[in-house]
Design a protein around this motif. Structure first.
Motif, PDB file in Angstrom:
ATOM      1  N   VAL A   6       0.856  -1.183   0.000  1.00  0.00           N
ATOM      2  CA  VAL A   6       0.000   0.000   0.000  1.00  0.00           C
ATOM      3  C   VAL A   6       0.891   1.233   0.000  1.00  0.00           C
ATOM      4  CG1 VAL A   6      -1.789   1.256   1.263  1.00  0.00           C
ATOM      5  CG2 VAL A   6      -1.756  -1.241   1.329  1.00  0.00           C
ATOM      6  N   ASP A  10      -2.130   6.445   0.113  1.00  0.00           N
ATOM      7  CA  ASP A  10      -3.338   5.636   0.259  1.00  0.00           C
ATOM      8  C   ASP A  10      -3.489   5.166   1.701  1.00  0.00           C
ATOM      9  OD1 ASP A  10      -5.678   4.378  -0.644  1.00  0.00           O
ATOM     10  OD2 ASP A  10      -4.605   2.511  -1.088  1.00  0.00           O
ATOM     11  N   ALA A  11      -2.388   4.808   2.334  1.00  0.00           N
ATOM     12  CA  ALA A  11      -2.419   4.318   3.717  1.00  0.00           C
ATOM     13  C   ALA A  11      -2.939   5.400   4.667  1.00  0.00           C
ATOM     14  CB  ALA A  11      -1.036   3.853   4.148  1.00  0.00           C
ATOM     15  N   LYS A  13      -5.200   7.541   4.135  1.00  0.00           N
ATOM     16  CA  LYS A  13      -6.655   7.593   4.003  1.00  0.00           C
ATOM     17  C   LYS A  13      -7.325   6.358   4.583  1.00  0.00           C
ATOM     18  CE  LYS A  13      -6.017  10.011  -0.338  1.00  0.00           C
ATOM     19  NZ  LYS A  13      -6.070   9.858  -1.792  1.00  0.00           N
ATOM     20  N   ARG A  14      -6.586   5.242   4.651  1.00  0.00           N
ATOM     21  CA  ARG A  14      -7.188   3.953   5.012  1.00  0.00           C
ATOM     22  C   ARG A  14      -6.552   3.315   6.247  1.00  0.00           C
ATOM     23  NH1 ARG A  14      -5.924   0.553   0.273  1.00  0.00           N
ATOM     24  NH2 ARG A  14      -6.863  -0.993   1.592  1.00  0.00           N
ATOM     25  N   ASP A  17      -8.577   0.806   8.349  1.00  0.00           N
ATOM     26  CA  ASP A  17      -8.801  -0.466   7.659  1.00  0.00           C
ATOM     27  C   ASP A  17      -7.531  -1.309   7.627  1.00  0.00           C
ATOM     28  OD1 ASP A  17     -11.446   0.229   7.112  1.00  0.00           O
ATOM     29  OD2 ASP A  17     -10.957   1.032   5.135  1.00  0.00           O
ATOM     30  N   LEU A  18      -6.389  -0.658   7.443  1.00  0.00           N
ATOM     31  CA  LEU A  18      -5.117  -1.389   7.391  1.00  0.00           C
ATOM     32  C   LEU A  18      -4.766  -1.983   8.759  1.00  0.00           C
ATOM     33  CD1 LEU A  18      -3.086   1.031   5.124  1.00  0.00           C
ATOM     34  CD2 LEU A  18      -4.129  -1.156   4.472  1.00  0.00           C
TER      35      LEU A  18
END
Length: 50
Positions: A6, A10-11, A13-14, A17-18
């Motif tokens: 990732v 992007d990480a 933003k997420r 979830d990660l």
């Protein structure tokens, strides 16, 4: 155990979830400019050495 790459942007933003994926056993490789720079793995409590 699954491994996912990732990108850092992007990480950001997420992250939630990660972290959940890592808790469930996923190995997350964080990349910057396509190159691995860090790893997010499940936390394991250290063994009690008493």
């Amino acid at each position: 155990m699954s491994t996912r790459k990732v990108g850092i942007e992007d990480a950001r933003k997420r992250l939630g979830d990660l972290v959940t994926a890592a808790q469930q056993g996923a190995d997350i490789i964080l990349t910057r400019n396509g190159r691995p720079v860090a790893r997010l793995i499940p936390y394991e409590e250290p063994a009690d050495e008493s």
